[in-house]
Design a protein around this motif. Structure first.
Motif, PDB file in Angstrom:
ATOM      1  N   VAL A  65       0.841  -1.201   0.000  1.00 35.76           N
ATOM      2  CA  VAL A  65       0.000   0.000   0.000  1.00 35.76           C
ATOM      3  C   VAL A  65       0.875   1.250   0.000  1.00 35.76           C
ATOM      4  O   VAL A  65       1.936   1.291   0.623  1.00 35.76           O
ATOM      5  CB  VAL A  65      -0.931  -0.020   1.225  1.00 35.76           C
ATOM      6  CG1 VAL A  65      -1.864   1.188   1.209  1.00 35.76           C
ATOM      7  CG2 VAL A  65      -1.747  -1.302   1.240  1.00 35.76           C
ATOM      8  N   HIS A  66       0.414   2.288  -0.683  1.00 36.44           N
ATOM      9  CA  HIS A  66       1.181   3.523  -0.809  1.00 36.44           C
ATOM     10  C   HIS A  66       1.124   4.357   0.475  1.00 36.44           C
ATOM     11  O   HIS A  66       0.254   4.157   1.323  1.00 36.44           O
ATOM     12  CB  HIS A  66       0.639   4.375  -1.963  1.00 36.44           C
ATOM     13  CG  HIS A  66       0.609   3.670  -3.271  1.00 36.44           C
ATOM     14  ND1 HIS A  66      -0.319   2.692  -3.564  1.00 36.44           N
ATOM     15  CD2 HIS A  66       1.373   3.800  -4.372  1.00 36.44           C
ATOM     16  CE1 HIS A  66      -0.115   2.250  -4.795  1.00 36.44           C
ATOM     17  NE2 HIS A  66       0.891   2.902  -5.304  1.00 36.44           N
ATOM     18  N   ARG A  67       2.042   5.287   0.548  1.00 36.55           N
ATOM     19  CA  ARG A  67       2.023   6.303   1.593  1.00 36.55           C
ATOM     20  C   ARG A  67       2.567   7.602   1.014  1.00 36.55           C
ATOM     21  O   ARG A  67       3.354   7.597   0.056  1.00 36.55           O
ATOM     22  CB  ARG A  67       2.864   5.879   2.803  1.00 36.55           C
ATOM     23  CG  ARG A  67       4.366   6.066   2.625  1.00 36.55           C
ATOM     24  CD  ARG A  67       5.130   5.711   3.890  1.00 36.55           C
ATOM     25  NE  ARG A  67       6.544   6.049   3.782  1.00 36.55           N
ATOM     26  CZ  ARG A  67       7.436   5.824   4.738  1.00 36.55           C
ATOM     27  NH1 ARG A  67       7.059   5.242   5.864  1.00 36.55           N
ATOM     28  NH2 ARG A  67       8.702   6.166   4.591  1.00 36.55           N
ATOM     29  N   LEU A  68       2.135   8.722   1.594  1.00 33.62           N
ATOM     30  CA  LEU A  68       2.680  10.032   1.271  1.00 33.62           C
ATOM     31  C   LEU A  68       3.619  10.444   2.399  1.00 33.62           C
ATOM     32  O   LEU A  68       3.211  10.508   3.561  1.00 33.62           O
ATOM     33  CB  LEU A  68       1.562  11.069   1.095  1.00 33.62           C
ATOM     34  CG  LEU A  68       0.892  11.148  -0.272  1.00 33.62           C
ATOM     35  CD1 LEU A  68      -0.200  12.199  -0.274  1.00 33.62           C
ATOM     36  CD2 LEU A  68       1.918  11.463  -1.365  1.00 33.62           C
ATOM     37  N   ASN A  69       4.853  10.725   2.058  1.00 31.72           N
ATOM     38  CA  ASN A  69       5.837  11.089   3.069  1.00 31.72           C
ATOM     39  C   ASN A  69       5.638  12.530   3.537  1.00 31.72           C
ATOM     40  O   ASN A  69       5.064  13.363   2.835  1.00 31.72           O
ATOM     41  CB  ASN A  69       7.255  10.925   2.514  1.00 31.72           C
ATOM     42  CG  ASN A  69       7.622   9.475   2.325  1.00 31.72           C
ATOM     43  OD1 ASN A  69       7.140   8.599   3.038  1.00 31.72           O
ATOM     44  ND2 ASN A  69       8.462   9.208   1.342  1.00 31.72           N
ATOM     45  N   GLU A 126       6.994   5.955  -7.355  1.00 31.84           N
ATOM     46  CA  GLU A 126       8.053   6.334  -6.428  1.00 31.84           C
ATOM     47  C   GLU A 126       9.378   6.553  -7.141  1.00 31.84           C
ATOM     48  O   GLU A 126      10.222   7.319  -6.671  1.00 31.84           O
ATOM     49  CB  GLU A 126       8.206   5.284  -5.332  1.00 31.84           C
ATOM     50  CG  GLU A 126       8.617   3.911  -5.818  1.00 31.84           C
ATOM     51  CD  GLU A 126       8.729   2.912  -4.691  1.00 31.84           C
ATOM     52  OE1 GLU A 126       8.421   3.279  -3.537  1.00 31.84           O
ATOM     53  OE2 GLU A 126       9.113   1.754  -4.955  1.00 31.84           O
ATOM     54  N   GLU A 127       9.586   5.916  -8.283  1.00 32.96           N
ATOM     55  CA  GLU A 127      10.801   6.160  -9.044  1.00 32.96           C
ATOM     56  C   GLU A 127      10.736   7.501  -9.772  1.00 32.96           C
ATOM     57  O   GLU A 127      11.770   8.145  -9.984  1.00 32.96           O
ATOM     58  CB  GLU A 127      11.021   5.034 -10.056  1.00 32.96           C
ATOM     59  CG  GLU A 127      11.257   3.667  -9.431  1.00 32.96           C
ATOM     60  CD  GLU A 127      12.507   3.609  -8.589  1.00 32.96           C
ATOM     61  OE1 GLU A 127      13.427   4.417  -8.855  1.00 32.96           O
ATOM     62  OE2 GLU A 127      12.575   2.791  -7.665  1.00 32.96           O
ATOM     63  N   VAL A 131      11.030  14.258  -5.371  1.00 33.32           N
ATOM     64  CA  VAL A 131      11.269  14.561  -3.962  1.00 33.32           C
ATOM     65  C   VAL A 131      10.979  13.375  -3.063  1.00 33.32           C
ATOM     66  O   VAL A 131      10.948  13.506  -1.840  1.00 33.32           O
ATOM     67  CB  VAL A 131      10.414  15.774  -3.512  1.00 33.32           C
ATOM     68  CG1 VAL A 131      10.870  17.034  -4.212  1.00 33.32           C
ATOM     69  CG2 VAL A 131       8.939  15.525  -3.768  1.00 33.32           C
ATOM     70  N   ASP A 132      10.776  12.183  -3.656  1.00 29.67           N
ATOM     71  CA  ASP A 132      10.502  10.963  -2.891  1.00 29.67           C
ATOM     72  C   ASP A 132       9.349  11.162  -1.918  1.00 29.67           C
ATOM     73  O   ASP A 132       9.426  10.811  -0.740  1.00 29.67           O
ATOM     74  CB  ASP A 132      11.746  10.499  -2.138  1.00 29.67           C
ATOM     75  CG  ASP A 132      12.783   9.906  -3.076  1.00 29.67           C
ATOM     76  OD1 ASP A 132      12.387   9.211  -4.025  1.00 29.67           O
ATOM     77  OD2 ASP A 132      13.978  10.144  -2.867  1.00 29.67           O
ATOM     78  N   ALA A 133       8.275  11.750  -2.421  1.00 31.37           N
ATOM     79  CA  ALA A 133       7.120  12.011  -1.570  1.00 31.37           C
ATOM     80  C   ALA A 133       6.175  10.823  -1.502  1.00 31.37           C
ATOM     81  O   ALA A 133       5.369  10.735  -0.580  1.00 31.37           O
ATOM     82  CB  ALA A 133       6.355  13.236  -2.074  1.00 31.37           C
ATOM     83  N   ILE A 134       6.247   9.907  -2.448  1.00 29.56           N
ATOM     84  CA  ILE A 134       5.355   8.758  -2.474  1.00 29.56           C
ATOM     85  C   ILE A 134       6.186   7.487  -2.443  1.00 29.56           C
ATOM     86  O   ILE A 134       7.225   7.390  -3.100  1.00 29.56           O
ATOM     87  CB  ILE A 134       4.434   8.796  -3.717  1.00 29.56           C
ATOM     88  CG1 ILE A 134       3.427   7.642  -3.665  1.00 29.56           C
ATOM     89  CG2 ILE A 134       5.236   8.779  -5.008  1.00 29.56           C
ATOM     90  CD1 ILE A 134       2.366   7.719  -4.732  1.00 29.56           C
ATOM     91  N   GLU A 135       5.751   6.545  -1.622  1.00 35.66           N
ATOM     92  CA  GLU A 135       6.442   5.264  -1.503  1.00 35.66           C
ATOM     93  C   GLU A 135       5.432   4.152  -1.355  1.00 35.66           C
ATOM     94  O   GLU A 135       4.283   4.368  -0.968  1.00 35.66           O
ATOM     95  CB  GLU A 135       7.382   5.258  -0.296  1.00 35.66           C
ATOM     96  CG  GLU A 135       8.614   6.115  -0.449  1.00 35.66           C
ATOM     97  CD  GLU A 135       9.580   5.892   0.695  1.00 35.66           C
ATOM     98  OE1 GLU A 135      10.147   4.785   0.763  1.00 35.66           O
ATOM     99  OE2 GLU A 135       9.748   6.798   1.521  1.00 35.66           O
ATOM    100  N   PRO A 169      10.368   1.774   3.883  1.00 32.78           N
ATOM    101  CA  PRO A 169      10.004   0.602   3.085  1.00 32.78           C
ATOM    102  C   PRO A 169      11.012   0.288   1.987  1.00 32.78           C
ATOM    103  O   PRO A 169      11.355  -0.857   1.774  1.00 32.78           O
ATOM    104  CB  PRO A 169       8.645   0.986   2.496  1.00 32.78           C
ATOM    105  CG  PRO A 169       8.121   2.051   3.396  1.00 32.78           C
ATOM    106  CD  PRO A 169       9.323   2.785   3.882  1.00 32.78           C
ATOM    107  N   ARG A 170      11.489   1.311   1.278  1.00 35.23           N
ATOM    108  CA  ARG A 170      12.440   1.074   0.211  1.00 35.23           C
ATOM    109  C   ARG A 170      13.850   0.944   0.769  1.00 35.23           C
ATOM    110  O   ARG A 170      14.181   1.476   1.812  1.00 35.23           O
ATOM    111  CB  ARG A 170      12.396   2.215  -0.800  1.00 35.23           C
ATOM    112  CG  ARG A 170      11.098   2.337  -1.556  1.00 35.23           C
ATOM    113  CD  ARG A 170      11.093   3.553  -2.438  1.00 35.23           C
ATOM    114  NE  ARG A 170      12.178   3.512  -3.405  1.00 35.23           N
ATOM    115  CZ  ARG A 170      12.599   4.557  -4.089  1.00 35.23           C
ATOM    116  NH1 ARG A 170      12.040   5.728  -3.904  1.00 35.23           N
ATOM    117  NH2 ARG A 170      13.569   4.448  -4.951  1.00 35.23           N
ATOM    118  N   LYS A 171      14.672   0.221   0.054  1.00 34.84           N
ATOM    119  CA  LYS A 171      16.055   0.050   0.462  1.00 34.84           C
ATOM    120  C   LYS A 171      16.830   1.331   0.222  1.00 34.84           C
ATOM    121  O   LYS A 171      17.013   1.749  -0.922  1.00 34.84           O
ATOM    122  CB  LYS A 171      16.688  -1.109  -0.317  1.00 34.84           C
ATOM    123  CG  LYS A 171      18.110  -1.418   0.110  1.00 34.84           C
ATOM    124  CD  LYS A 171      18.651  -2.593  -0.666  1.00 34.84           C
ATOM    125  CE  LYS A 171      20.071  -2.924  -0.225  1.00 34.84           C
ATOM    126  NZ  LYS A 171      20.618  -4.075  -0.967  1.00 34.84           N
TER     127      LYS A 171
END
Length: 208
Positions: A65-69, A126-127, A131-135, A169-171
């Motif tokens: 599931v997604h998240r907004l950072n 996410e790629e 700004v890596d706001a979504i993961e 979550p991401r490496k």
């Protein structure tokens, strides 16, 4: 024009009488099947009694599931650039941008929706995000009784960030608001060094 050395000649393989009957291939497949059946019967069962028992997931490569950072000030990190919705092959992301109330950005998402049923969890969003706001998080047990319940808005996505804030979550991802983090850190360090250390001009002539 194709060169002669780039052309490969492939000859048709010669099959014996047994190979023409496909008996060796059939026997080989049966041996593999029986070997897997024996391992399943003799070894420990691979199944778990869900939901009482759950497997440990590898957070660095699982896409759930997604998240907004959020940034270090607790604000949504998204700048409403529409890069994620543009890169999404399933077209499941809907963003409505508005003028940002903060001085460090021009826009922010007034509305940010993701249809979790339509999403294929490819990770392109996410790629694409600058700004890596979504993961994508390790959470996979998202349920809903209606399709509307499976469309997560900005508040739900920010709430998932609060639930999963204890780990990335991401490496080794780059998280907005934390400089020199993630895979981009070595390149940022080189860029910072290049900006700080002046380079000596090269002399055009030879040494005296």
């Amino acid at each position: 024009m194709i060169r002669d050395e780039d052309i490969l000649d492939i000859d048709e393989p010669h099959l014996s009488a047994a190979e023409r009957l496909y008996l060796p291939q059939i026997l080989g497949g049966m041996v593999t099947t029986l070997r897997h059946m024996g391992k399943t019967l003799l070894d420990k069962p691979m199944t778990v009694q869900y939901p009482e028992e759950q497997r440990t997931l590898r957070k660095e490569n699982y896409r759930g599931v997604h998240r907004l950072n959020k940034d270090e000030d607790g604000r949504v990190a998204c700048v409403a650039c529409f890069m994620c919705s543009t890169a999404c092959p399933a077209h499941c992301i809907h963003i409505e941008a508005g003028e940002s109330p903060w001085q460090d950005r021009e826009k922010y998402p007034v509305k940010f929706d993701i249809d979790e049923l339509r999403c294929i969890y490819c990770g392109m969003c996410e790629e694409a995000c600058p700004v890596d706001a979504i993961e994508l998080t390790p959470q996979y047990d998202l349920v809903g009784r209606t399709r509307e319940e499976m469309i997560l808005g900005k508040d739900e996505l920010l709430a998932i960030f609060d639930e999963t804030d204890d780990g990335k979550p991401r490496k080794n991802p780059r998280i907005t608001g934390y400089p020199n983090t993630g895979d981009r850190a070595p390149f940022e360090a080189q860029a910072d060094a290049a900006d700080i250390i002046p380079t000596e001009p090269k002399s055009e002539g030879g040494h005296a």
